[in-house]
Design a protein around this motif. Structure first.
Motif, PDB file in Angstrom:
ATOM      1  N   ASP A 200      72.664   3.332  58.480  1.00  0.00           N
ATOM      2  CA  ASP A 200      72.870   3.600  59.906  1.00  0.00           C
ATOM      3  C   ASP A 200      72.574   5.050  60.277  1.00  0.00           C
ATOM      4  OD1 ASP A 200      73.732   0.973  60.437  1.00  0.00           O
ATOM      5  OD2 ASP A 200      75.733   1.462  59.672  1.00  0.00           O
ATOM      6  N   ASP A 201      72.389   5.903  59.278  1.00  0.00           N
ATOM      7  CA  ASP A 201      72.086   7.310  59.548  1.00  0.00           C
ATOM      8  C   ASP A 201      70.594   7.463  59.785  1.00  0.00           C
ATOM      9  OD1 ASP A 201      71.692  10.209  59.323  1.00  0.00           O
ATOM     10  OD2 ASP A 201      73.725  10.254  58.513  1.00  0.00           O
ATOM     11  N   SER A 202      70.215   8.302  60.727  1.00  0.00           N
ATOM     12  CA  SER A 202      68.806   8.474  61.077  1.00  0.00           C
ATOM     13  C   SER A 202      67.994   9.185  60.006  1.00  0.00           C
ATOM     14  CB  SER A 202      68.676   9.224  62.411  1.00  0.00           C
ATOM     15  OG  SER A 202      69.519  10.344  62.434  1.00  0.00           O
ATOM     16  N   VAL A 203      68.653   9.706  58.945  1.00  0.00           N
ATOM     17  CA  VAL A 203      67.909  10.312  57.842  1.00  0.00           C
ATOM     18  C   VAL A 203      67.921   9.399  56.612  1.00  0.00           C
ATOM     19  CG1 VAL A 203      68.417  12.639  58.658  1.00  0.00           C
ATOM     20  CG2 VAL A 203      69.890  11.604  56.909  1.00  0.00           C
ATOM     21  N   TYR A 204      68.255   8.131  56.800  1.00  0.00           N
ATOM     22  CA  TYR A 204      68.347   7.206  55.662  1.00  0.00           C
ATOM     23  C   TYR A 204      67.026   7.123  54.926  1.00  0.00           C
ATOM     24  CZ  TYR A 204      68.510   2.801  53.093  1.00  0.00           C
ATOM     25  OH  TYR A 204      68.438   1.839  52.116  1.00  0.00           O
ATOM     26  N   LEU A 205      67.099   7.284  53.598  1.00  0.00           N
ATOM     27  CA  LEU A 205      65.932   7.199  52.727  1.00  0.00           C
ATOM     28  C   LEU A 205      66.231   6.134  51.686  1.00  0.00           C
ATOM     29  CD1 LEU A 205      63.163   8.414  52.039  1.00  0.00           C
ATOM     30  CD2 LEU A 205      64.340  10.142  50.677  1.00  0.00           C
ATOM     31  N   GLU A 206      65.432   5.092  51.663  1.00  0.00           N
ATOM     32  CA  GLU A 206      65.773   3.904  50.882  1.00  0.00           C
ATOM     33  C   GLU A 206      65.652   4.120  49.385  1.00  0.00           C
ATOM     34  OE1 GLU A 206      64.630  -0.867  50.727  1.00  0.00           O
ATOM     35  OE2 GLU A 206      63.411   0.530  51.891  1.00  0.00           O
ATOM     36  N   ASP A 207      64.624   4.812  48.951  1.00  0.00           N
ATOM     37  CA  ASP A 207      64.351   4.934  47.520  1.00  0.00           C
ATOM     38  C   ASP A 207      65.314   5.916  46.858  1.00  0.00           C
ATOM     39  OD1 ASP A 207      62.651   6.463  45.218  1.00  0.00           O
ATOM     40  OD2 ASP A 207      62.063   4.370  45.361  1.00  0.00           O
ATOM     41  N   ASP A 208      66.004   5.453  45.809  1.00  0.00           N
ATOM     42  CA  ASP A 208      67.019   6.287  45.160  1.00  0.00           C
ATOM     43  C   ASP A 208      66.394   7.482  44.455  1.00  0.00           C
ATOM     44  OD1 ASP A 208      69.887   6.607  44.362  1.00  0.00           O
ATOM     45  OD2 ASP A 208      69.014   6.462  42.367  1.00  0.00           O
ATOM     46  N   ALA A 209      65.225   7.296  43.836  1.00  0.00           N
ATOM     47  CA  ALA A 209      64.567   8.410  43.148  1.00  0.00           C
ATOM     48  C   ALA A 209      64.155   9.491  44.141  1.00  0.00           C
ATOM     49  CB  ALA A 209      63.350   7.904  42.368  1.00  0.00           C
ATOM     50  N   GLN A 210      63.700   9.092  45.324  1.00  0.00           N
ATOM     51  CA  GLN A 210      63.338  10.069  46.339  1.00  0.00           C
ATOM     52  C   GLN A 210      64.571  10.776  46.876  1.00  0.00           C
ATOM     53  OE1 GLN A 210      60.985   8.022  49.310  1.00  0.00           O
ATOM     54  NE2 GLN A 210      59.097   8.395  48.183  1.00  0.00           N
ATOM     55  N   ARG A 211      65.672  10.030  47.054  1.00  0.00           N
ATOM     56  CA  ARG A 211      66.907  10.689  47.498  1.00  0.00           C
ATOM     57  C   ARG A 211      67.327  11.762  46.498  1.00  0.00           C
ATOM     58  NH1 ARG A 211      69.052   5.408  49.288  1.00  0.00           N
ATOM     59  NH2 ARG A 211      69.966   5.225  47.206  1.00  0.00           N
ATOM     60  N   HIS A 212      67.236  11.437  45.219  1.00  0.00           N
ATOM     61  CA  HIS A 212      67.624  12.420  44.212  1.00  0.00           C
ATOM     62  C   HIS A 212      66.712  13.638  44.264  1.00  0.00           C
ATOM     63  CE1 HIS A 212      67.842  14.315  40.219  1.00  0.00           C
ATOM     64  NE2 HIS A 212      69.112  13.961  40.264  1.00  0.00           N
ATOM     65  N   GLU A 213      65.418  13.403  44.418  1.00  0.00           N
ATOM     66  CA  GLU A 213      64.466  14.518  44.422  1.00  0.00           C
ATOM     67  C   GLU A 213      64.614  15.387  45.660  1.00  0.00           C
ATOM     68  OE1 GLU A 213      61.972  17.096  43.137  1.00  0.00           O
ATOM     69  OE2 GLU A 213      62.005  15.250  41.951  1.00  0.00           O
ATOM     70  N   TYR A 214      64.752  14.774  46.825  1.00  0.00           N
ATOM     71  CA  TYR A 214      64.661  15.522  48.075  1.00  0.00           C
ATOM     72  C   TYR A 214      66.016  15.918  48.669  1.00  0.00           C
ATOM     73  CZ  TYR A 214      59.902  13.737  47.716  1.00  0.00           C
ATOM     74  OH  TYR A 214      58.637  13.432  47.270  1.00  0.00           O
ATOM     75  N   VAL A 215      67.115  15.485  48.022  1.00  0.00           N
ATOM     76  CA  VAL A 215      68.449  15.871  48.492  1.00  0.00           C
ATOM     77  C   VAL A 215      69.275  16.511  47.372  1.00  0.00           C
ATOM     78  CG1 VAL A 215      70.583  15.089  49.592  1.00  0.00           C
ATOM     79  CG2 VAL A 215      68.421  14.004  50.198  1.00  0.00           C
ATOM     80  N   ILE A 216      69.257  15.908  46.182  1.00  0.00           N
ATOM     81  CA  ILE A 216      70.123  16.329  45.088  1.00  0.00           C
ATOM     82  C   ILE A 216      69.492  17.379  44.186  1.00  0.00           C
ATOM     83  CG2 ILE A 216      71.422  15.545  43.074  1.00  0.00           C
ATOM     84  CD1 ILE A 216      72.609  14.687  45.732  1.00  0.00           C
ATOM     85  N   ASN A 217      68.211  17.254  43.898  1.00  0.00           N
ATOM     86  CA  ASN A 217      67.567  18.173  42.956  1.00  0.00           C
ATOM     87  C   ASN A 217      67.637  19.608  43.490  1.00  0.00           C
ATOM     88  OD1 ASN A 217      66.155  19.259  40.842  1.00  0.00           O
ATOM     89  ND2 ASN A 217      64.322  18.001  41.116  1.00  0.00           N
ATOM     90  N   ASP A 218      68.260  20.498  42.710  1.00  0.00           N
ATOM     91  CA  ASP A 218      68.445  21.871  43.176  1.00  0.00           C
ATOM     92  C   ASP A 218      67.427  22.841  42.593  1.00  0.00           C
ATOM     93  OD1 ASP A 218      69.370  21.906  40.602  1.00  0.00           O
ATOM     94  OD2 ASP A 218      71.385  22.603  41.084  1.00  0.00           O
ATOM     95  N   ARG A 219      66.387  22.322  41.995  1.00  0.00           N
ATOM     96  CA  ARG A 219      65.287  23.176  41.553  1.00  0.00           C
ATOM     97  C   ARG A 219      63.981  22.430  41.747  1.00  0.00           C
ATOM     98  NH1 ARG A 219      63.610  22.677  36.018  1.00  0.00           N
ATOM     99  NH2 ARG A 219      64.534  20.844  35.004  1.00  0.00           N
TER     100      ARG A 219
END
Length: 710
Positions: A200-219
């Protein structure tokens, strides 16, 4: 006598009546006494609130934030669009829902308002959620007992992001007994972020690997250099560091952001504010740009290795701009800010990037009849340039403000180049709109379109033209050679490793020269008046000589190099060619620094004859004139005397410096020190002095700069 008359059972019956009458009398007396006792009139006050900070953070994918682990003052870091738990302990007595009235009041900003979505008033009264997903809601958890009220709170997926506060108001349901309420103000900052895990969030990103790369990965990596020799510069984004999230929230408060608190749930407006606030052209932004090579009073841009050190300096300096930044630094800091707020974000680098200054959708250079360049063009407003590379950002979101199909990746640019709505800001520009040439859509699509898909045009003075100029050359292949970003799931440390990079140029344009790409150009030109005039020009010059500039990919520092042009006369008549070759040291923005060497000459070619022109440049001639990135541009211009045919060409390449080698132990134990060895080989025949080393490692150590004095 009576016992004889009525029998022995009579006495038992009478005794039963007596007992019953006595019991009922005692009950009525007790009830009357209880009724005479006064009702509970004291309000049950809040003693303290417990946020289950780490438990909630685990569920909200925020467990890495330093705020969660602060020993002295931990803070809840939550994402909108899902629930979290909290517990309220009362002072006076056990919670009694028949008597006690409890209201949660979540507030945001200096003037909270229910109608503007910056305040939520939630009555605690149900054991299940009862409202729609667009409303704040609360349910009483079965874990409630005694003085402890355990609640599960739902945060809508559209609330503003930033710092919220919780106030709890308690009172009695029967207001005739006590109409007062008691307010418990909780001074704990509650960070609520965007939620790319929530549909329901307008920044929802379906792919888990992409979420990790573009939100969680700090380097990650930021790509720089020259398109033939692109380098993935490692960068520590450090979005979970204790300095980052407060600065990210503060950035939205800056006057440059000009962002109402009620608008901070809209990622379109938030990222636009970020693009304005990362640079200092609008009030006191985070970074001050500097492209002069004089970095007195600050840190040269190429010495930064991560965002955290920059943001720490920003705080220590009293939220004054940090010196200095260039495009890859602006982009890396914007990546850090976006990821900290929960917006999927990546740095992207456009190799051979156009800077269109007069909205013609072209990059234009104007020349006199003698071959000299006319600065500013005929109208004095054409200062177009071609950057060897330019780094900006892509952010992922829906675009309800645009027609259907324009969501997904959006380009934003924090480097101050051109004003948009009277500010140095850019985007978000839909990549799909850019690919289609729909430059009339918000925001700043024409500028980004030109960066990746402008045609390069050279113009020469022409008295026979109504405008006074005719087009000498059109190159539709030079701009936007590739757009690189770090590939999902690959974390190589080598700058020259090509396995961890991804070319996303196809998101910006169809294959160069294809029908679809030319259609996008036509579509864009149709919506831009000045571009229509430029593309309407025709080339009427006869061309019977062919020129080929031999391109260099790179050279290693310390080496000599040679530039060569091959000229072939394909006519049946002799030709005289006036030629000029110039080697310049340039900034990565394409701006000239200084001339390294220049050669001019004249050659005569017989019919069908071919000849070479060459310019040799030694290391001693160029090394003192190199600047950061060590880029050299070769510029050639030739004119055929007999036909007035003019040929111009340019090529740039990079002088490569030695790579840094980093050696770490095979086994590292947690909590134990370890030795890391940094080394490189000096390729020159002279001693290097005043060396320094910048070290950054997210989650390992605070960033530092080491001076290496011999």
């Amino acid at each position: 006598m009576s016992a004889t008359r009525y029998g022995t059972g009579y006495n038992n019956w009478v005794n039963g009546l007596r007992a019953t009458y006595s019991r009922e009398l005692n009950r009525r007396i007790a009830e009357e006494k209880e009724a005479e006792q006064p009702e509970v009139t004291e309000i049950n006050r809040v003693d303290r609130i417990h946020f289950y900070i780490k438990d909630n953070a685990t569920q909200h994918n925020t467990i890495k934030f330093d705020q969660v682990h602060d020993v002295n003052s931990p803070k809840p870091v939550l994402r909108r669009g899902q629930t979290f738990y909290l517990a309220i302990r009362f002072k006076e007595r056990n919670i009694d829902f028949e008597q006690d009235r409890v209201i949660l009041n979540f507030v945001f900003g200096p003037r909270p308002s229910v109608t503007k979505g910056t305040m939520a008033v939630i009555a605690v009264e149900n054991r299940s959620f009862t409202k729609s997903k667009n409303d704040w809601d609360v349910r009483i958890d079965p874990g409630t007992r005694g003085k402890d009220l355990v609640l599960q709170v739902y945060v809508p997926a559209s609330v503003p992001v930033g710092i919220w506060r919780l106030n709890v108001r308690t009172g009695l349901h029967d207001r005739s007994l006590n109409k007062n309420t008691v307010l418990h103000s909780q001074d704990t900052d509650i960070f609520i972020l965007f939620n790319p895990w929530c549909k329901d969030d307008s920044v929802y990103l379906e792919d888990d690997a992409q979420r990790h790369e573009y939100v969680i990965n700090d380097r990650g990596k930021v790509y720089v250099g020259q398109y033939r020799q692109a380098r993935g510069r490692p960068w520590a984004f450090g979005q979970f560091d204790d300095a980052v999230l407060p600065v990210a929230v503060y950035l939205l408060e800056m006057p440059a952001a000009n962002l109402a608190h009620s608008e901070r749930g809209n990622p379109v407006q938030v990222v636009r504010a970020i693009s304005a606030g990362v640079n200092d052209s609008n009030d006191d932004g985070i970074l001050q740009g500097n492209w002069s090579t004089d970095y007195t009073g600050g840190t040269p841009p190429f010495k930064w290795t991560g965002s955290v050190r920059i943001l720490e300096e920003y705080i220590k300096q009293g939220y004054r701009p940090v010196k200095y930044g260039q495009c890859w630094v602006f982009s890396a800091v914007a990546t850090t800010i976006c990821r900290a707020l929960g917006i999927p974000c990546r740095s992207v680098t456009n190799f051979v990037s156009a800077h269109d200054t007069n909205s013609s959708l072209t990059v234009d250079k104007f020349f006199t009849k003698s071959g000299d360049e006319i600065e500013g063009g005929p109208d004095g407003d054409s200062f177009d340039s071609i950057w060897n590379f330019h780094v900006w950002n892509e952010v992922w979101m829906t675009r309800p403000d645009l027609p259907k199909g324009y969501g997904g990746w959006q380009a934003i640019d924090a480097t101050p180049q051109e004003e948009s709505n009277n500010k140095m800001q850019c985007g978000p520009a839909s990549l799909e709109a850019i690919r289609r040439g729909d430059v009339g859509l918000n925001y700043d699509c024409p500028f980004v379109f030109a960066e990746v898909n402008a045609d390069m045009m050279h113009w020469g003075e022409d008295e026979s033209s109504d405008w006074g100029f005719s087009r000498l050359k059109l190159n539709q292949f030079h701009i936007g050679r590739m757009v690189l970003t770090k590939k999902v799931g690959y974390d190589g440390d080598d700058e020259n490793d090509e396995n961890d990079r991804e070319d996303v140029c196809a998101l910006y344009k169809d294959p160069e020269g294809s029908a679809a790409e030319r259609l996008a150009i036509h579509n864009a030109v149709r919506g831009t008046q000045r571009a229509q005039r430029y593309y309407a020009m025709r080339d009427n010059v006869s061309e019977d000589c062919v020129f080929v500039l031999e391109e260099l990919e790179s050279i290693k520092v310390g080496e000599d190099f040679k530039v060569k042009i091959t000229v072939r006369n394909e006519s049946d008549e002799p030709r005289t060619v006036l030629a000029a070759l110039t080697a310049r040291s340039i900034y990565y923005t394409g701006v000239n620094h200084t001339i390294i060497k220049k050669a001019e000459g004249q050659i005569k070619l017989g019919p069908k004859q071919e000849q070479e022109l060459a310019l040799t440049i030694t290391y001693k001639e160029y090394w003192r004139k190199l600047i950061e990135h060590c880029l050299i541009k070769m510029y050639a211009i030739c004119r055929v005397t007999e036909t007035d045919q003019t040929w111009t060409e340019e090529d740039d390449f990079q002088v490569l410096k030695p790579s840094l080698d980093i050696q770490v132990p095979d086994v590292v134990k947690r909590g134990q020190p370890c030795d890391v060895v940094f080394s490189f080989t000096n390729p020159l025949d002279q001693e290097l002095t005043k060396c320094s080393l910048s070290v950054d490692g997210s989650g390992l150590l605070r960033p530092r700069a080491l001076e290496l004095n011999k």
